[in-house]
Design an enzyme around this catalytic site. Sequence first.
Site, PDB file in Angstrom:
ATOM      1  N   HIS A  72      -0.172  -3.814  -2.369  1.00  0.00           N
ATOM      2  CA  HIS A  72       1.424  -3.577  -2.892  1.00  0.00           C
ATOM      3  C   HIS A  72       1.995  -4.784  -3.585  1.00  0.00           C
ATOM      4  O   HIS A  72       2.248  -5.691  -3.153  1.00  0.00           O
ATOM      5  CB  HIS A  72       2.155  -3.134  -1.637  1.00  0.00           C
ATOM      6  N   ASP A 102       4.766  -6.083  -5.790  1.00  0.00           N
ATOM      7  CA  ASP A 102       6.059  -5.914  -6.265  1.00  0.00           C
ATOM      8  C   ASP A 102       6.267  -6.490  -7.876  1.00  0.00           C
ATOM      9  O   ASP A 102       5.737  -7.468  -7.959  1.00  0.00           O
ATOM     10  CB  ASP A 102       7.244  -6.540  -5.527  1.00  0.00           C
ATOM     11  N   ASP A 125       7.085   1.776  -0.870  1.00  0.00           N
ATOM     12  CA  ASP A 125       8.137   0.572  -0.430  1.00  0.00           C
ATOM     13  C   ASP A 125       9.604   1.142  -0.794  1.00  0.00           C
ATOM     14  O   ASP A 125      10.335   0.592  -0.248  1.00  0.00           O
ATOM     15  CB  ASP A 125       7.919  -0.686  -1.124  1.00  0.00           C
ATOM     16  N   HIS A 152      11.428  -0.920  -7.854  1.00  0.00           N
ATOM     17  CA  HIS A 152      12.437  -0.685  -6.539  1.00  0.00           C
ATOM     18  C   HIS A 152      13.143  -2.158  -6.035  1.00  0.00           C
ATOM     19  O   HIS A 152      13.869  -1.918  -5.314  1.00  0.00           O
ATOM     20  CB  HIS A 152      11.671  -0.039  -5.351  1.00  0.00           C
TER      21      HIS A 152
END
Length: 1000
Positions: A49, A51, A173, A417
């Site tokens: 994951h 970001d 997330d 996000h």
Amino acid sequence: MKDVCISKFVLFSITALVSFGLTNADCGYKACHETKPDMINVHLVPHTHDDVGWLKTVDQYFYGGNNSIQHAGVQYILDSVIPQLRDDPNKRFIYVEIAFFYRWWRQQTKEMQDTVKMLVNEGRLEFINGGWCMNDEASTHYNAIIDQMTLGFQFLNDTFGECGRPRVAWHIDPFGHSKEQAALFALMSFDGFFFARLDYDDKKHREDGKRMEEMWQGSTSLGGTDLFYGALYHHYDAPEGFCFDLSCHDNPIQDDPNLFDMNVDQKVKDFHKFAVAQASRFRTNHIIMTMGSDFQYENANEWYKNLDKLIKYVNEKEEESNIHALYSTPSCYVDALNKAGIKWTTKSDDFFPYASSPHSFWTGYFTSRPAIKGYVRETNNFLQVCKQHDVFLGPQRKNKDAESETLKEAMGVAQHHDAVSGTEKQHVADDYAKRLAIGIEKCQNLVGESLSGMMSKDNTTMPPQTQFCHYLNISVCASTEKQQSFTVTAYNPLGRSTNAYIRVPVNSQQYTITDANGKSVPTQTMEVTAETKRIRGNHGSATHELLFPVSIPALGYATYMVKAVSRSSLLVKSNDIRMLDNYQYTPRQPTNADTTIKNEFIRLDFDGTTGLLKTMTDLVSGQALPVSNSLYWYNSSCGNDRLSDQPSGAYIFRPNKSDPFPLFDKTVQMQVVQGDLVQEVHQQFTPWASQVIRVFKGQRHAEFEWTVGPIPFKDGLGKEIISRFDTDLASNKTFYTDSNGRQMMQRVRDHRDTWNYNNTEPVAGNYYPVNSRMFIKDPKLQLTVLNDRSQGGSSMKDGSLELMLHRRMFYDDRFGVGEPLNETGQYGDGLIVRGKQYVFVAPPADSVKLHRDLGERLYMAPSVSFSASVADWSKKFNMKLTALKRELPGNIHLLTLEHWENNNIALLRLEHQYEKDEDPDMSKPVTVSLKDLFVPFEVDSVQEVNLGANQYIQNVKRLHWDTVDGPSNTDVKVQPLNDNLDVELQPFQIRTFKMYIKHR
């Protein structure tokens, strides 16, 4: 892992065939490993994951820079994973964030690129989700979501063809999940959707009832919007004891009997235990385990070596354990569930708000960093303008610095996000803003070049250079302040003509303005307020503001000639003005005489004693609503109370009491401006909080412009500022908020649709994301408030509606960002934010059309530019032009018009703006003909594609599911176009087309 740590036009070309679904590669569902029908099949999904900015900037994350904050380097992850996949056809890996993959791909050799293409074609490397980022679902507008997903899809399609098309959405997330997001994913042809974050109490009930996986009804108006979804069991991390990453401390699988510390038997036993526990919460003999987490797999060998062992030893005992492990992907897992032959339960609401514990409601980020939220919304508006002009220019573009791609990519990143959500570190927020500013400048070059070409009558004589002003909201614009005569050009990106007001800073008191027909335009000149002077500091010197109305054709522009004159007799003076200087002001003396501002549609009355709004009257229906409006503040929890140590922070909203404090003491300072075009009431609540309420001639709504900041900090109290409207509407605990600016969601105070809700945080637990509008109503009247950026909002008592404007606090909320939400602003004393709300009162039957129309005009507002005036302007240049030969119907929105693939192809999206049965007239189906619609180009032919523009509509074959309510609604209706290219749109339908065009 934040809450775990601390938280061309060749129609039949080979390219087109491969890109849109005709391929013999063994990817997609054909690449899935076999499962065992009578066993628990554990689908192990290796993933990372990543970001797109959070604690570090997007480029720092890519390169692995600034590791003093967080060790993470995405390039090394991909460098490490690809050889593992290449060397073993059994292995699988999924990748999500295309903003990173695009960066990595550009740096690879052709040999490496060919290797990756092979891996994608064989399903070993699979792209999941496929957007430029994994966007937030609360603070994002549906237009921006579609754009960022399309940007990622376009790269994947151009690079990998059909095998690069994602089949499953993956939002592991984001902090809550919207119904509109589910509908958009369904319209993008996804077969499934997985996420990790859902309310802790909701999750418990779902686990107990085996409802972690269901069918989500994305829209009640649209067909084909049901979507299978799954909530992950163990967040998005590996099970405890099975994280084999450099960043983890779990022991590897030690299987050599000749060495000490052999643990393989215990590892298998632990894995069996976890698998059985998870399987007991799900309905089929398939479960999914995510093997990875934030920025993992920099050493992919460590991961895969242990996963190989895990699969080997688990499967050696599968006959006795009845557990079979395999490398898999979310797509293969969805395929297995689809073949399970069961009837799935359904869901029709959303997953807001999200709480991770009884006192940790993630509702603060709905408002966090209001300046960046406003900037993103404003930039989205300008990006649509830019993309339209990109199509108009076509092959005529000359300036290399005039392009839209930079802004598309910056906006794609900004939907992440931890970007528009406001949950990033300050230096990362600055980086997001910088990227947007660079992209805006390049788009301004493009729009300026396009407008110049449109204006020129002979294609030789060009107007003076186009200038844009970024700070009109604080009366700063060199183009108008320093010139006695200038032109103002307003471009309208809507498919219908529009009327608006333009307000520019000037240094004279009287002006003449003429329109494209040479007619005089009414004006109103007002003094720049002391509050505006305080905010702008030394950045501007305008003494007055010039206001005038404009009328702009559909998808076109209108130019106005402005000239200062010496006479000042028509200057509008303020009534009862008490100008404020250096926060010093004289309290307003009570007169007991109410104050009224009004136009032909609405009337606002203000209490003569308090200075607050008292009544709003809809003069059309003749109905009056007692309504008070004021600013209040919640005191942020420091986490030191007896119930919990949870403080308010970037993510969390947790006030230390349920009742907010008023931001005034009995009366507010007030001044009134009366004029023919606008009437205003200026309210000063405190030296750092003010509001201007305006009623413009010809508009049925009032404008509430609020200014908040710097929020005081020396008293040691964190503050969360709200604007609240109190009425006598019998709203019966019910209020309505939008879902990403599109669907309207019914909310009920202290209630959840899918479980018996016990509200442990009375205020925060009732806050919801408000992206564009919110309203309360009873059978007779409706109070509607539209905003200019994403905010949190609620109705904490019947007849009341509140929206949070700004936040500042002392403490980090301990969910990973590692710093308090303390924006210090340009001068270091605190951020000042100015924004607007648009408010009207009307009968409910009238309100739908009002808020749908106003909402469109606000988020697609005219783009205003300036240039020096030259003699005989109207003889040399076109003063008014439209790109449409006929306007679009009132319920149809031109959602997208952008350059696509080459100068002969454009992407077009048309959207029906009304939900089914929402309005007796506007909710009807409507037909738009594309034949001879556009002026700059003619449409030769069109091909309809899905919403994400990565699959021809006739090729869309989504999985079918059985539900307890009957067959799922996943079919896509193909509506062939006739020779007139007539496009029929049903209520709330969005149709997307590749248009093959020829510029005229």
